[in-house]
Design a protein around this motif. Structure first.
Motif, short mmCIF file in Angstrom:
data_model
loop_
_atom_site.label_atom_id
_atom_site.label_comp_id
_atom_site.label_asym_id
_atom_site.label_seq_id
_atom_site.Cartn_x
_atom_site.Cartn_y
_atom_site.Cartn_z
N ALA A 37 0.83 -1.21 0.00
CA ALA A 37 0.00 0.00 0.00
C ALA A 37 0.86 1.26 0.00
N GLN A 38 1.93 1.26 0.77
CA GLN A 38 2.78 2.45 0.81
C GLN A 38 3.56 2.62 -0.48
N VAL A 39 3.83 1.53 -1.19
CA VAL A 39 4.46 1.64 -2.51
C VAL A 39 3.54 2.38 -3.47
N VAL A 40 2.28 1.94 -3.51
CA VAL A 40 1.31 2.58 -4.41
C VAL A 40 1.07 4.02 -4.00
N ASP A 41 1.00 4.30 -2.70
CA ASP A 41 0.83 5.67 -2.22
C ASP A 41 1.93 6.58 -2.77
N VAL A 57 12.49 -9.26 -4.47
CA VAL A 57 12.19 -10.43 -3.66
C VAL A 57 10.95 -11.15 -4.18
N ASN A 58 9.90 -10.40 -4.45
CA ASN A 58 8.62 -10.99 -4.88
C ASN A 58 8.28 -10.45 -6.27
N GLN A 59 8.53 -11.25 -7.30
CA GLN A 59 8.35 -10.80 -8.68
C GLN A 59 6.92 -11.00 -9.18
N ASN A 60 6.04 -11.55 -8.38
CA ASN A 60 4.65 -11.74 -8.80
C ASN A 60 3.89 -10.42 -8.62
N ALA A 148 1.01 -13.39 -0.98
CA ALA A 148 0.73 -12.07 -0.44
C ALA A 148 2.02 -11.26 -0.40
N TYR A 149 1.91 -9.95 -0.59
CA TYR A 149 3.10 -9.11 -0.49
C TYR A 149 3.49 -9.02 0.98
N PRO A 150 4.77 -9.17 1.28
CA PRO A 150 5.17 -9.28 2.70
C PRO A 150 4.94 -8.01 3.50
N ARG A 151 4.63 -8.20 4.78
CA ARG A 151 4.46 -7.09 5.72
C ARG A 151 5.61 -7.03 6.73
#
Length: 377
Positions: A37-41, A57-60, A148-151
């Motif tokens: 969410a903060q990336v998109v923000d 790390v997560n290419q999906n 899921a994208y990691p938190r």
């Protein structure tokens, strides 16, 4: 060792570990590897293309693209695999987001169709790019749940970050680069806020020089290029149903068979890959009145050359500009949304290039002959 000394050592080690983990949590959050969410923000807070994002790390990108769609509520969307990533917001008069990269298998396509159908604000037009391997029963891509994208920071993330340091110090570079994600920071390439991908095509390195890697996959009968003579009607039916669900939600849709480079298509035109033509014929018959544009053979794209490709199966943005202009000439729904004068000028100025939009934004940049085909850039 007394019990007191043991407890003191244990607490000290625990606090030290907590401080180290906390430091890495802050670092990976700041560079965009934690917290989608903060990336998109941060991307939406600046003009399109000024902050690129691509995780190391997560290419999906499935969840990321759906979040871009939800947040921006565009009037035009593209749906597909990485072969729909070179469609740009600049090509349209209306707000646009590409969900290219969100579809890596048939289950992904169905999930995207469901998501669009349930969206509170529906697009006016959806352009669905359908790869032929989706109706090949031998295609073995993983169809498990999207991660899921990691938190929170993890051991896998730390290991991936450490390995990335061998390609350059992304930690120090992150203080200078506006980009997010280890890959985008270290390579200066990734997704813009419209979902389209920007590649770094100015260097001497070649990912798919003379299409050698693509040909190796074809010769090896692997990944996207498993041989088959017939398409699976059940898979075609599922694709058709997903497209119709999107069309019902948006009111207008077009289906595209994305292009291959000329020499790659020549190899795929052999009887071992007869399923491609068979599958697209079945799909077109099922679609009914939904417009279908077959650009798999790049000879159908006016003015296209291999120099405008990123690799053997990914056309660049000039290639996709050409296809959109041809689609607009044949389909009123597409014509109503594209910026035809911009497309014509863009194609004229950047013909022979794979990354015209990068060059338009950086006039001092020069695209390399990265495919080593003798292209004059």
């Amino acid at each position: 060792m007394t019990e007191r000394r043991f407890l003191l050592g244990f607490v000290t080690a625990l606090v030290t570990l907590g401080l180290v983990v906390g430091a890495f949590q802050i670092l990976f959050t700041r560079v965009g590897e934690i917290g989608l969410a903060q990336v998109v923000d941060r991307q939406l807070a600046v003009p399109n293309g000024d902050v690129l994002f691509l995780s190391g790390v997560n290419q999906n990108s499935h969840r990321y693209k759906l979040m871009l769609f939800d947040r921006q509520q565009p009037q035009v969307i593209a749906i597909g695999s990485s072969r729909a990533m070179e469609v740009r917001a600049e090509f349209f008069d209306a707000p646009f987001v590409t969900l290219g990269g969100a579809v890596n298998n048939l289950a992904d396509l169905e999930a995207v169709a469901d998501h669009v159908a349930k969206a509170p604000a529906k697009p006016r037009l959806a352009i669905v790019y359908v790869d032929p391997w989706l109706f090949n029963a031998r295609y073995t891509d993983n169809q498990g749940p999207v991660p899921a994208y990691p938190r929170y920071v993890s051991a896998d993330m730390l290991w991936a970050g450490a390995k990335a340091l061998r390609r350059g110090n992304w930690i120090s570079e992150s203080f200078r680069s506006p980009n997010l994600g280890i890959h985008a920071i270290s390579r200066n390439e990734g997704f813009a806020r419209d979902g389209s991908q920007y590649y770094n095509l100015t260097g001497d390195g070649a990912y798919d020089a003379k299409f050698a890697l693509t040909f190796a996959r074809i010769d090896g009968d692997k990944q996207n290029f498993q041989r088959n003579t017939r398409a699976d009607p059940r898979l075609v039916g599922r694709i058709c149903a997903a497209v119709k669900k999107v069309r019902a939600a948006t009111g207008a849709a077009a289906v595209v068979a994305p292009p291959f480079a000329d020499s790659v298509w020549l190899r795929l035109s052999q009887p071992d890959y007869a399923y491609i033509a068979d599958g697209y014929a079945q799909l077109q018959a099922c679609l009914g009145g939904i417009p279908f544009f077959d650009f798999a053979d790049p000879a159908r794209i006016e003015g296209s050359t291999e120099c405008e490709f990123i690799d053997g199966l990914h056309g660049g943005d000039v290639t996709y500009a050409r296809t959109l202009l041809q689609m607009a000439a044949a389909d009123p729904a597409v014509r109503a949304q594209v910026d035809a004068p911009y497309l014509a000028a863009f194609m004229g100025k950047f013909r022979g290039h794979a990354g015209g939009t990068v060059l338009a934004r950086n006039p001092a940049a020069r695209e390399a002959d990265f495919l080593q085909l003798g292209c004059r850039k």
